[in-house]
Design a protein around this motif. Structure first.
Motif, PDB file in Angstrom:
ATOM      1  N   TYR A  32     -50.080 -24.700 -24.102  1.00  0.00           N
ATOM      2  CA  TYR A  32     -49.400 -23.427 -24.373  1.00  0.00           C
ATOM      3  C   TYR A  32     -48.919 -22.832 -23.054  1.00  0.00           C
ATOM      4  O   TYR A  32     -49.706 -22.539 -22.166  1.00  0.00           O
ATOM      5  CB  TYR A  32     -50.342 -22.460 -25.096  1.00  0.00           C
ATOM      6  N   LYS A  33     -47.599 -22.642 -22.943  1.00  0.00           N
ATOM      7  CA  LYS A  33     -46.987 -22.186 -21.697  1.00  0.00           C
ATOM      8  C   LYS A  33     -46.476 -20.762 -21.883  1.00  0.00           C
ATOM      9  O   LYS A  33     -45.853 -20.442 -22.892  1.00  0.00           O
ATOM     10  CB  LYS A  33     -45.827 -23.119 -21.353  1.00  0.00           C
ATOM     11  N   TYR A  34     -46.744 -19.915 -20.874  1.00  0.00           N
ATOM     12  CA  TYR A  34     -46.305 -18.518 -20.889  1.00  0.00           C
ATOM     13  C   TYR A  34     -45.644 -18.205 -19.555  1.00  0.00           C
ATOM     14  O   TYR A  34     -46.179 -18.530 -18.492  1.00  0.00           O
ATOM     15  CB  TYR A  34     -47.490 -17.575 -21.125  1.00  0.00           C
ATOM     16  N   TYR A  35     -44.493 -17.545 -19.624  1.00  0.00           N
ATOM     17  CA  TYR A  35     -43.746 -17.177 -18.424  1.00  0.00           C
ATOM     18  C   TYR A  35     -44.074 -15.754 -18.015  1.00  0.00           C
ATOM     19  O   TYR A  35     -44.160 -14.858 -18.850  1.00  0.00           O
ATOM     20  CB  TYR A  35     -42.242 -17.281 -18.671  1.00  0.00           C
ATOM     21  N   PRO A  62     -44.686 -12.002  -9.884  1.00  0.00           N
ATOM     22  CA  PRO A  62     -45.372 -13.275  -9.637  1.00  0.00           C
ATOM     23  C   PRO A  62     -46.799 -13.234 -10.203  1.00  0.00           C
ATOM     24  O   PRO A  62     -47.403 -12.163 -10.317  1.00  0.00           O
ATOM     25  CB  PRO A  62     -45.395 -13.369  -8.108  1.00  0.00           C
ATOM     26  N   VAL A  63     -47.318 -14.390 -10.557  1.00  0.00           N
ATOM     27  CA  VAL A  63     -48.673 -14.475 -11.106  1.00  0.00           C
ATOM     28  C   VAL A  63     -49.665 -14.276  -9.961  1.00  0.00           C
ATOM     29  O   VAL A  63     -49.603 -14.960  -8.946  1.00  0.00           O
ATOM     30  CB  VAL A  63     -48.902 -15.834 -11.794  1.00  0.00           C
ATOM     31  N   ASP A  64     -50.574 -13.312 -10.139  1.00  0.00           N
ATOM     32  CA  ASP A  64     -51.557 -12.995  -9.109  1.00  0.00           C
ATOM     33  C   ASP A  64     -52.810 -12.448  -9.798  1.00  0.00           C
ATOM     34  O   ASP A  64     -52.845 -12.310 -11.022  1.00  0.00           O
ATOM     35  CB  ASP A  64     -50.968 -11.962  -8.135  1.00  0.00           C
ATOM     36  N   ILE A  65     -53.792 -12.076  -9.033  1.00  0.00           N
ATOM     37  CA  ILE A  65     -55.035 -11.518  -9.572  1.00  0.00           C
ATOM     38  C   ILE A  65     -54.709 -10.306 -10.436  1.00  0.00           C
ATOM     39  O   ILE A  65     -53.969  -9.416 -10.026  1.00  0.00           O
ATOM     40  CB  ILE A  65     -55.996 -11.128  -8.429  1.00  0.00           C
ATOM     41  N   GLY A  66     -55.238 -10.278 -11.635  1.00  0.00           N
ATOM     42  CA  GLY A  66     -55.061  -9.151 -12.540  1.00  0.00           C
ATOM     43  C   GLY A  66     -53.734  -9.119 -13.278  1.00  0.00           C
ATOM     44  O   GLY A  66     -53.439  -8.149 -13.962  1.00  0.00           O
ATOM     45  N   THR A  67     -52.912 -10.176 -13.136  1.00  0.00           N
ATOM     46  CA  THR A  67     -51.607 -10.167 -13.800  1.00  0.00           C
ATOM     47  C   THR A  67     -51.540 -11.112 -14.998  1.00  0.00           C
ATOM     48  O   THR A  67     -50.468 -11.334 -15.540  1.00  0.00           O
ATOM     49  CB  THR A  67     -50.482 -10.548 -12.814  1.00  0.00           C
ATOM     50  N   TYR A 123     -42.998 -19.412  -8.766  1.00  0.00           N
ATOM     51  CA  TYR A 123     -41.736 -19.896  -8.225  1.00  0.00           C
ATOM     52  C   TYR A 123     -41.463 -19.126  -6.931  1.00  0.00           C
ATOM     53  O   TYR A 123     -42.028 -18.064  -6.692  1.00  0.00           O
ATOM     54  CB  TYR A 123     -40.606 -19.681  -9.227  1.00  0.00           C
ATOM     55  N   ASP A 124     -40.581 -19.652  -6.081  1.00  0.00           N
ATOM     56  CA  ASP A 124     -40.250 -18.996  -4.818  1.00  0.00           C
ATOM     57  C   ASP A 124     -39.540 -17.662  -5.029  1.00  0.00           C
ATOM     58  O   ASP A 124     -39.602 -16.770  -4.193  1.00  0.00           O
ATOM     59  CB  ASP A 124     -39.365 -19.906  -3.952  1.00  0.00           C
ATOM     60  N   GLN A 125     -38.855 -17.532  -6.134  1.00  0.00           N
ATOM     61  CA  GLN A 125     -38.137 -16.306  -6.477  1.00  0.00           C
ATOM     62  C   GLN A 125     -38.026 -16.257  -7.997  1.00  0.00           C
ATOM     63  O   GLN A 125     -38.453 -17.169  -8.679  1.00  0.00           O
ATOM     64  CB  GLN A 125     -36.748 -16.301  -5.838  1.00  0.00           C
ATOM     65  N   ARG A 126     -37.442 -15.201  -8.494  1.00  0.00           N
ATOM     66  CA  ARG A 126     -37.224 -15.092  -9.941  1.00  0.00           C
ATOM     67  C   ARG A 126     -36.087 -16.037 -10.315  1.00  0.00           C
ATOM     68  O   ARG A 126     -34.978 -15.918  -9.786  1.00  0.00           O
ATOM     69  CB  ARG A 126     -36.882 -13.650 -10.304  1.00  0.00           C
ATOM     70  N   VAL A 127     -36.362 -16.998 -11.203  1.00  0.00           N
ATOM     71  CA  VAL A 127     -35.376 -18.041 -11.513  1.00  0.00           C
ATOM     72  C   VAL A 127     -35.099 -18.092 -13.016  1.00  0.00           C
ATOM     73  O   VAL A 127     -35.946 -17.710 -13.831  1.00  0.00           O
ATOM     74  CB  VAL A 127     -35.859 -19.427 -11.029  1.00  0.00           C
TER      75      VAL A 127
END
Length: 192
Positions: free
Chosen positions: A88-91, A96-101, A116-120
């Motif tokens: 199961y994949k979630y965007y 960016p994905v980090d602690i608490g996100t 990702y390096d930037q929003r793509v």
């Protein structure tokens, strides 16, 4: 992914009646592959029983599929969900994905976190994302919305598009057309 007796669960199929089957792997065990019958107890803990052990992965994958099919045939139940690493994949569309996100439900920690390096643009440019996470089991709608995560369209729990449903129905109609209708034993009208 879940572990039982040192075996990492590679795949599990849970059925509509709460029962299921799991395929596990333990690289250093004398029999490195196993299939188990399983269920979630009243506390939500997965319980495993009735193991079939072996060293040939292909044979145990066949055993796994056969056990699921036989159980479905005997008890007339459908598949509720399939669990596998990264299924199961979630965007993450807002940050960016980090602690608490992102959510960490019990017994369903993310298998993979990718920033990702930037929003793509993702999913053929249908929306922008900062990264993605994969889970073994689906998140609830509330969990996904609380953390502003967007499920991938090809997740197994997502409804199929009308186009896909129509293609499947057309294939079924074509398959049904090939079967001859049963003949009725009726008197010939010429005999009257």
């Amino acid at each position: 992914m879940d572990k039982n007796q040192g075996y990492e669960i590679i795949k599990a199929v849970m059925l509509e009646n709460g029962r299921g089957f799991a395929l596990g792997h333990h690289p250093t065990a004398p029999s490195p592959y196993v299939t188990w019958a399983c269920y979630d107890d009243k506390d939500g803990q997965r319980q495993y029983e009735w193991g079939h052990y072996g060293s040939d992965r292909a044979a145990l994958e066949q055993d796994f599929a056969a056990r699921v099919q036989e159980y479905q045939r005997l008890y007339n139940v459908g598949v509720r969900r399939v669990e596998a690493p990264g299924l199961y994949k979630y965007y993450s569309t807002q940050r960016p994905v980090d602690i608490g996100t992102f959510p960490k439900p019990p017994r369903n920690a993310p298998d993979e976190i990718v920033n990702y390096d930037q929003r793509v643009p993702v999913e053929n440019g249908s929306f922008l994302a900062w990264g993605h996470l994969t889970y073994t089991r689906p998140l609830t709608k509330r969990q996904a919305s609380d953390y502003e995560l967007r499920p991938a369209p090809d997740n197994p729990d997502r409804p199929r598009s009308i186009r896909e449903q129509m293609k499947t129905a057309a294939k079924q109609v074509e398959a049904d057309r090939g079967q001859a209708a049963p003949k009725k034993n009726a008197p010939d009208r010429g005999d009257r």
